[in-house]
Design a protein around this motif. Structure first.
Motif, PDB file in Angstrom:
ATOM      1  N   ILE A 267       0.939  -0.943  -0.039  1.00  0.00           N
ATOM      2  CA  ILE A 267       0.134  -0.011   0.049  1.00  0.00           C
ATOM      3  C   ILE A 267       0.909   1.080   0.047  1.00  0.00           C
ATOM      4  O   ILE A 267       0.566   2.346  -0.403  1.00  0.00           O
TER       5      ILE A 267
ATOM      6  N   LEU B  68       0.968   4.310  -2.787  1.00  0.00           N
ATOM      7  CA  LEU B  68       0.640   5.675  -2.356  1.00  0.00           C
ATOM      8  C   LEU B  68       2.023   6.559  -2.996  1.00  0.00           C
ATOM      9  O   LEU B  68       1.414   7.688  -3.483  1.00  0.00           O
TER      10      LEU B  68
ATOM     11  N   TYR C 236       0.993   7.065  -6.573  1.00  0.00           N
ATOM     12  CA  TYR C 236      -0.014   7.996  -6.667  1.00  0.00           C
ATOM     13  C   TYR C 236       0.306   9.312  -6.408  1.00  0.00           C
ATOM     14  O   TYR C 236       0.150  10.410  -7.253  1.00  0.00           O
TER      15      TYR C 236
ATOM     16  N   ALA D  80      -3.492  -4.287  -3.227  1.00  0.00           N
ATOM     17  CA  ALA D  80      -3.368  -2.856  -2.752  1.00  0.00           C
ATOM     18  C   ALA D  80      -3.193  -1.969  -3.953  1.00  0.00           C
ATOM     19  O   ALA D  80      -3.923  -0.714  -4.114  1.00  0.00           O
TER      20      ALA D  80
ATOM     21  N   LEU E 279      -6.415  -1.202  -6.086  1.00  0.00           N
ATOM     22  CA  LEU E 279      -7.156  -0.643  -5.542  1.00  0.00           C
ATOM     23  C   LEU E 279      -6.978   0.977  -5.516  1.00  0.00           C
ATOM     24  O   LEU E 279      -7.992   1.644  -5.588  1.00  0.00           O
ATOM     25  N   ILE E 280      -5.731   1.342  -5.546  1.00  0.00           N
ATOM     26  CA  ILE E 280      -5.276   2.772  -5.440  1.00  0.00           C
ATOM     27  C   ILE E 280      -5.193   3.239  -6.784  1.00  0.00           C
ATOM     28  O   ILE E 280      -5.575   4.667  -7.047  1.00  0.00           O
TER      29      ILE E 280
END
Lengths: 302, 324
Positions: free
Chosen positions: A137, A141, A144, A230, A233-234
């Motif tokens: 995750i 991030l 992202y 993960a 999902l993001i």
């Protein structure tokens, strides 16, 4: 070693002094039972999970539509459709991830084994360890923050691959490193003695000798990366229809397909959850077993 | 192979250096290798840098205390978020997972190295490794839809008899932290086993034979030779497992029900970890500032796992110094 230890379990003492007291024998027996029990205990979840997924998911897999159709136009309450879009998405993303991660990982390992000395090598090795421990995750991030907030790109499949690259590099580095270390130094020295330059020695002698081991590492890395959810999902919103464009539109993948259908309470959707889970496990296990089999054909043995 | 027997560049100038030279091929290849190594360093620094750069603005706008306030209000009208609840659930679920997994993993590693027949040790080890091949989302599905109904009676009973401790207090939620911990324990079992197995296998044969020669039973041999030798390795293996458990996302997200009511310290309560909080709300990142709040939480998780993994590595390094 095993013969050595087995001798002590069934003691045939020559003199009464050698015979362990009954309390000690009991402790030894208890430990033996505990150790065997722990192993069985550890296997229970594996068998249970495989049984559950096969039991609930196998039905749909025998249907050819599962492998050839997408979920386009399907709704949760209706049976039908397939996982083709998600399988394609998962395989595509894995392939692109491998194309980026494998060269970086292999070259990093070459650096660590063949070139690296001193502080820089220690820093690289430490950072590889940190990468190994990075939660998926956090990798997601990071991408992202880089891809979406900094560059204002869309959330697309390629962004997912970037996050997966972060997770795959350390696996490739560590396994390649192990393999390169196993290549006997005599091979390198023989090559140098013949006047072959270092880079050619690595490229033509060291890498081919370690090749099957490197392939194994790559396959195991891919197996790890394909099940990651993960980052999807993001960074990779789910789409029900087939999309093979890494840079635009949403792309389905097996983990996000599972997650999507899971949110529906209807029977057909639940069936698809388990079928998709079984498909994912099959893909991952296949890679895993292929990796182990190739590892057996290794030229350098431990 | 052809290069060995055929003409290499060196044939032309026999006076050249033997291995790494200043010639172009070596410069390029060595440069690529070094460059990849440096790239990996930059990658980790970039992760920290980008997370920090996105988290700081959100933290500046935060109207609540990040470390102490137990609220999470993230919308376009303002930010007020704190992490104590997330920190508690993350740490407690990972710790309980470790308490369950480490003893079992150590015993399994002992089984594989000291008890299992030599010919079967490798296939048995592979079976345990297969646990690591199961994708985490499948663990989540199995944990919530299958395994939960078997744990629920145990939880009810524990809440009844141990409820007074607070840690096991009722009422029992649908998907509890306790259930997640058991599943996490199963997930980290392979890595703890693999590393423990490796260090146990390295126990010097002389130590083991010495113990046996003195008349020790097999268990006494393990207790006096194998375990002391392997302890630092087991500790670092446990730390690596802890790092995994802290960062696990999807299984926890599926299993643990989010808490609608007031926060409880009980293991039988629901809740969210850093990872599951971020994943649960990934669709609502929307603006940069909203995403920033979650990235701040992700940064804390990054620091947490960094510390744990670095500690594991330090312990392993120190052990090497002793054993070699």
């Amino acid at each position: 070693m095993s013969t050595l230890t087995q001798d002590t379990v069934s003691p045939a003492p020559a003199s009464p002094i050698d015979k362990p007291s009954s309390m000690r024998v009991v402790k030894d027996r208890v430990a033996t039972v505990a150790v065997y029990a722990a192993f069985v205990l550890a296997l229970i979840p594996l068998v249970w999970i495989l049984y559950t997924v096969i039991d609930r998911g196998a039905n749909l897999l025998f249907d050819s539509t599962w492998w050839t159709n997408s979920q386009r136009g399907m709704i949760a309450r209706r049976e039908g459709g397939g996982a083709y879009h998600a399988i394609i998405g998962t395989l595509l993303q894995a392939a692109v991830t491998a194309i980026i991660a494998v060269p970086i990982g292999v070259f990093t390992a070459i650096y660590l084994v063949e070139y690296g000395r001193g502080k820089l090598a220690r820093a690289v090795s430490f950072m590889v360890d940190i990468l190994t421990g990075i939660p998926s995750i956090v990798a997601a991030l990071f991408v992202y923050a880089l891809w979406v907030t900094t560059f204002h790109f869309e959330r697309v499949a390629f962004a997912v691959c970037l996050a997966l690259v972060l997770l795959m590099i350390p696996v490739v580095v560590r396994s390649t490193e192990e393999m390169l270390k196993l290549v006997p130094n005599e091979l390198r020295e023989a090559s140098y003695a013949l006047g072959v330059p270092k880079w050619k020695t690595i490229f033509k002698i060291v890498l081919p000798t370690a090749f099957s081991g490197i392939v194994t590492g790559v396959l195991l890395g891919l197996a790890r990366v394909m099940g990651e959810t993960a980052p999807l999902l993001i960074l990779g919103p789910y789409a029900k229809s087939i999309n093979t464009d890494m840079f635009s539109g949403f792309m389905g993948a097996l983990p996000t397909m599972i997650n999507q259908e899971r949110s529906e309470a209807y029977g057909p959707a639940v069936n698809r959850v388990w079928a998709a889970a079984l498909t994912l496990i099959l893909l991952v296990m296949l890679l895993n077993i292929a990796g182990r089999v190739i590892a057996r054909t290794n030229k350098v043995s431990r | 192979m052809s290069t060995i027997t055929g003409h290499s560049e060196l044939d032309a100038e026999p006076s050249g250096d033997k291995a790494s030279t200043g010639r172009r091929g070596d410069r390029i290849f060595g440069g690529l290798a070094t460059g990849s190594g440096v790239f990996v360093i930059l990658l980790v620094l970039a992760v920290a840098g980008f997370l920090l750069s996105q988290a700081v603005p959100a933290l500046m706008d935060n109207k609540a205390s990040f470390l102490f306030d137990r609220i999470w209000t993230v919308n376009d009208s303002g930010l007020a978020f704190g992490i104590p609840d997330l920190l508690y659930v993350t740490v407690i679920s990972a710790l309980v997972a470790m308490i369950i997994a480490v003893p079992v993993a150590v015993l399994v590693a002992l089984f594989l190295t000291q008890y299992a027949p030599a010919r079967l040790a490798a296939p048995f080890g592979y079976l345990v490794d297969l646990l690591a091949a199961v994708p985490s989302i499948v663990y989540g599905l199995w944990g919530f839809y299958v395994f939960r109904s078997y744990v629920e009676p145990l939880q009810d009973w524990m809440a009844k008899t141990l409820g007074w401790t607070g840690l096991f207090g009722g009422p029992v939620s649908l998907g509890t932290v306790f259930l997640a911990s058991i599943v996490l324990a199963i997930m980290i079992l392979p890595i703890v086993t693999a590393i423990s197995r490796e260090v146990f296998a390295q126990t010097p044969t002389t130590h083991k034979e010495g113990a046996l020669a003195l008349g020790a039973t097999r268990w006494e041999m393990i207790r006096t030779a194998v375990l002391p030798f392997g302890t630092p390795g087991v500790i670092s293996a446990a730390m690596l497992g802890l790092g995994r458990a802290l960062g696990e996302t999807v299984a926890v997200m599926i299993i643990v029900s989010t808490n609608p009511g007031p926060f409880r310290f009980s293991l039988f309560s629901g809740g969210e970890t850093f990872a599951s909080k971020i994943a649960n709300n990934s669709s609502e990142f929307g603006t940069a500032s909203r995403a920033g709040a979650y990235i701040a939480a992700g940064l804390v998780l990054f620091i947490l796992t960094f510390l744990v993994n670095a500690a594991a590595r330090i312990i392993i390094e120190r052990r090497k110094a002793f054993s070699e």
